[in-house]
Enzyme design. Structure first.
Site, PDB file in Angstrom:
ATOM      1  CD  GLU A 133      -2.239   5.800   6.622  1.00 38.69           C
ATOM      2  OE1 GLU A 133      -1.490   5.394   7.540  1.00 38.69           O
ATOM      3  OE2 GLU A 133      -2.706   5.556   5.800  1.00 38.69           O
ATOM      4  CG  ASN A 158      -1.785   1.354   1.262  1.00 41.78           C
ATOM      5  OD1 ASN A 158      -1.815   2.321   0.683  1.00 41.78           O
ATOM      6  ND2 ASN A 158      -1.955   1.214   1.862  1.00 41.78           N
ATOM      7  CG  HIS A 207      -5.384   1.575   5.250  1.00 43.86           C
ATOM      8  ND1 HIS A 207      -5.126   2.763   5.968  1.00 43.86           N
ATOM      9  CD2 HIS A 207      -4.613   0.839   5.125  1.00 43.86           C
ATOM     10  CE1 HIS A 207      -3.676   2.477   6.649  1.00 43.86           C
ATOM     11  NE2 HIS A 207      -3.567   1.302   6.037  1.00 43.86           N
ATOM     12  N   GLY A 247       2.671   2.244  10.540  1.00 42.23           N
ATOM     13  CA  GLY A 247       3.747   3.819  10.604  1.00 42.23           C
ATOM     14  C   GLY A 247       4.628   4.305  12.155  1.00 42.23           C
ATOM     15  CE  LYS A 260       0.342   3.074   4.614  1.00 40.73           C
ATOM     16  NZ  LYS A 260      -0.119   2.856   6.009  1.00 40.73           N
ATOM     17  CB  SER A 304       5.759  -1.585  12.191  1.00 37.43           C
ATOM     18  OG  SER A 304       5.299  -0.612  11.994  1.00 37.43           O
ATOM     19  CD  GLU A 335      -3.435  -2.415   8.087  1.00 38.54           C
ATOM     20  OE1 GLU A 335      -2.180  -2.158   7.143  1.00 38.54           O
ATOM     21  OE2 GLU A 335      -4.104  -1.605   7.807  1.00 38.54           O
TER      22      GLU A 335
END
Length: 255
Positions: A97, A9, A95, A173, A11, A213, A167
């Site tokens: 985010e 991904n 996701h 991140g 982003k 990560s 996740e």
């Protein structure tokens, strides 16, 4: 036996030119990899370029998001049909985010999953708990709610095609990743719930992957867990050689 699944991904990184260079290099690196499903998820602007660069290779392309309506007055949104036409086979939905920064909910995740299937896109559905939720020992309850609400109305046949990405939000991140034992516990619980709610055959075919990560150094230990079928890779996927190392290490660990 579930085929291992490794997706990158990107982003909001990489131009059309950078995408083309990356995919062409990756296809050369993995030309002999036949036992892993490899997917890249560039920004919307580069989906078509990625698909063209990946044509006749063992690389598939995913979009990072989509809207559930086919068309309409939805400024800035992109439909499943548009994504499909651009060359994507997969789409990331829910996701963290998208959930934390843009208000995505289990209800909108559910609508997007339905629209993805209607356009013959395979959804990569993200679930996971925040640090506060983990510290309050709510991880399994959060996963139950996200699975039950997000996958509401999904048939057993459809579930077998879903890629479910666990996740933990606190690991995305941050450089922190769930230990293999933590990932294994969550994935085992997810698989148990899928068996309970969708039946054994669908649950055994659904691929449940880990994200947060992921690096070349930790992928082996993660996929060694019985119910971890691969990874959704963020930052490490931006470097083509690091992403190749993750693919190779995962394939070797799962043989």
């Amino acid at each position: 036996m579930r085929t291992p699944f490794i997706a990158g991904n990107w982003k909001m990184f990489k131009t059309v030119h950078e995408t083309t260079v990356y995919v062409k290099e990756l296809r050369g690196l993995i030309k002999d990899v036949s036992d892993v499903t490899v997917v890249v998820a560039p920004p919307f602007t580069a989906v078509h370029a990625a698909a063209e660069a990946a044509r006749n290779s063992n690389i598939a392309v995913s979009a990072q998001n989509m809207y559930w309506e086919k068309e309409g007055a939805f400024t800035g949104e992109t439909s499943a049909g548009m994504i499909k036409e651009a060359g994507a086979e997969y789409v990331i939905i829910g996701h963290s985010e998208r959930r934390t920064l843009f208000g995505e909910t289990d209800a909108t995740v559910n609508r997007k999953i339905g629209a993805a299937f209607a356009s013959a896109l395979t959804p990569i559905v993200c679930i996971g708990e925040t640090l506060d939720q983990r510290e309050r020992n709510e991880t399994l309850d959060v996963l139950d709610r996200q699975i039950k609400s997000g996958l509401d109305g999904v048939t057993s046949e459809q579930l077998a095609r879903v890629v479910l990405a666990y996740e933990p939000v606190w690991a995305i991140g941050t450089g922190r990743n769930a230990t293999p034992a933590q990932a294994g516990e969550a994935h085992s619980h997810i698989r148990q719930r899928l068996r309970q709610w969708f039946g054994g055959e669908a649950a055994d075919r659904c691929r449940v992957i880990y994200g947060g990560s992921v690096k070349p150094e930790n992928i082996r230990d993660l996929v060694a867990q019985p119910d971890v079928d691969g990874a959704l890779v963020g930052g490490a996927s931006l470097d083509v050689k690091a992403f190749f190392d993750i693919i190779r290490n995962a394939a070797e660990a799962l043989r």
